[in-house]
Design a protein around this motif. Structure first.
Motif, PDB file in Angstrom:
ATOM      1  N   MET A 144      -3.145   2.247 -11.260  1.00 56.50           N
ATOM      2  CA  MET A 144      -1.658   2.394 -11.155  1.00 56.50           C
ATOM      3  C   MET A 144      -1.418   2.725  -9.810  1.00 56.50           C
ATOM      4  O   MET A 144      -0.568   2.211  -8.912  1.00 56.50           O
ATOM      5  N   THR A 145      -2.047   3.600  -8.844  1.00 57.22           N
ATOM      6  CA  THR A 145      -1.867   4.063  -7.646  1.00 57.22           C
ATOM      7  C   THR A 145      -1.840   2.731  -6.604  1.00 57.22           C
ATOM      8  O   THR A 145      -1.093   2.433  -5.745  1.00 57.22           O
ATOM      9  N   TYR A 146      -3.175   1.843  -6.972  1.00 58.42           N
ATOM     10  CA  TYR A 146      -3.284   0.738  -6.206  1.00 58.42           C
ATOM     11  C   TYR A 146      -2.161  -0.230  -6.339  1.00 58.42           C
ATOM     12  O   TYR A 146      -1.686  -0.507  -5.363  1.00 58.42           O
ATOM     13  N   ALA A 147      -1.828  -0.349  -7.232  1.00 55.96           N
ATOM     14  CA  ALA A 147      -0.777  -1.195  -7.870  1.00 55.96           C
ATOM     15  C   ALA A 147       0.662  -0.848  -7.007  1.00 55.96           C
ATOM     16  O   ALA A 147       1.442  -1.603  -6.388  1.00 55.96           O
ATOM     17  N   GLY A 148       0.897   0.430  -7.040  1.00 57.11           N
ATOM     18  CA  GLY A 148       1.921   1.225  -6.578  1.00 57.11           C
ATOM     19  C   GLY A 148       2.074   0.947  -5.127  1.00 57.11           C
ATOM     20  O   GLY A 148       3.084   0.558  -4.516  1.00 57.11           O
ATOM     21  N   ILE A 149       0.666   1.138  -4.405  1.00 64.62           N
ATOM     22  CA  ILE A 149       0.766   0.915  -2.966  1.00 64.62           C
ATOM     23  C   ILE A 149       0.989  -0.586  -2.599  1.00 64.62           C
ATOM     24  O   ILE A 149       1.773  -0.642  -1.714  1.00 64.62           O
ATOM     25  N   SER A 150       0.519  -1.375  -3.659  1.00 66.90           N
ATOM     26  CA  SER A 150       0.656  -2.814  -3.317  1.00 66.90           C
ATOM     27  C   SER A 150       2.202  -3.201  -3.337  1.00 66.90           C
ATOM     28  O   SER A 150       2.558  -4.213  -2.464  1.00 66.90           O
ATOM     29  N   HIS A 151       3.027  -2.459  -3.982  1.00 63.37           N
ATOM     30  CA  HIS A 151       4.576  -2.825  -4.268  1.00 63.37           C
ATOM     31  C   HIS A 151       4.937  -2.507  -2.846  1.00 63.37           C
ATOM     32  O   HIS A 151       5.927  -3.191  -2.288  1.00 63.37           O
TER      33      HIS A 151
END
Length: 112
Positions: free
Chosen positions: A1-8
């Motif tokens: 989740m955190t990685y996906a959020g950062i990639s947003h």
């Protein structure tokens, strides 16, 4: 989740914009940034607050449900993004969302 959020917020910003439906009354970039911040917060909370696992997991499941119309919009509007460049691929992606919701509920310890 955190990685996906950062990639947003960084490397996949344009890819995530493809998942914002045309009918959304907000600017695509605002939606992507907001959902990225939410994903970062939920990912950090899930990892850092094990005693709050249930409410965080339920919130994550609700988040996945809330963004599902974007996946439907990507399919219906035939928008490419994340390699989803055919109707078949975009349709298959729709079936992944219930799995994410189920995984979030499992992380919440549900069902008992």
């Amino acid at each position: 989740m955190t990685y996906a959020g950062i990639s947003h917020l960084t490397t996949n910003r344009q890819e995530f914009q493809a998942q914002v439906p045309d009918w959304m009354p907000l600017d695509e970039d605002i939606v992507v940034l907001g959902s990225g911040v939410a994903e970062i917060a939920l990912g950090v909370a899930l990892a850092a607050l094990p005693e709050q696992r249930r409410p965080v997991g339920v919130a994550l499941a609700a988040f996945y449900a809330a963004i599902f119309p974007g996946n439907i919009g990507q399919y219906a509007e035939r928008k490419d993004g994340f390699g989803l460049d055919t109707d078949g691929k975009r349709l298959a992606r729709l079936f992944g969302q219930p799995a994410l919701i189920a995984a979030a509920l499992k992380a919440a310890g549900l069902p008992k």
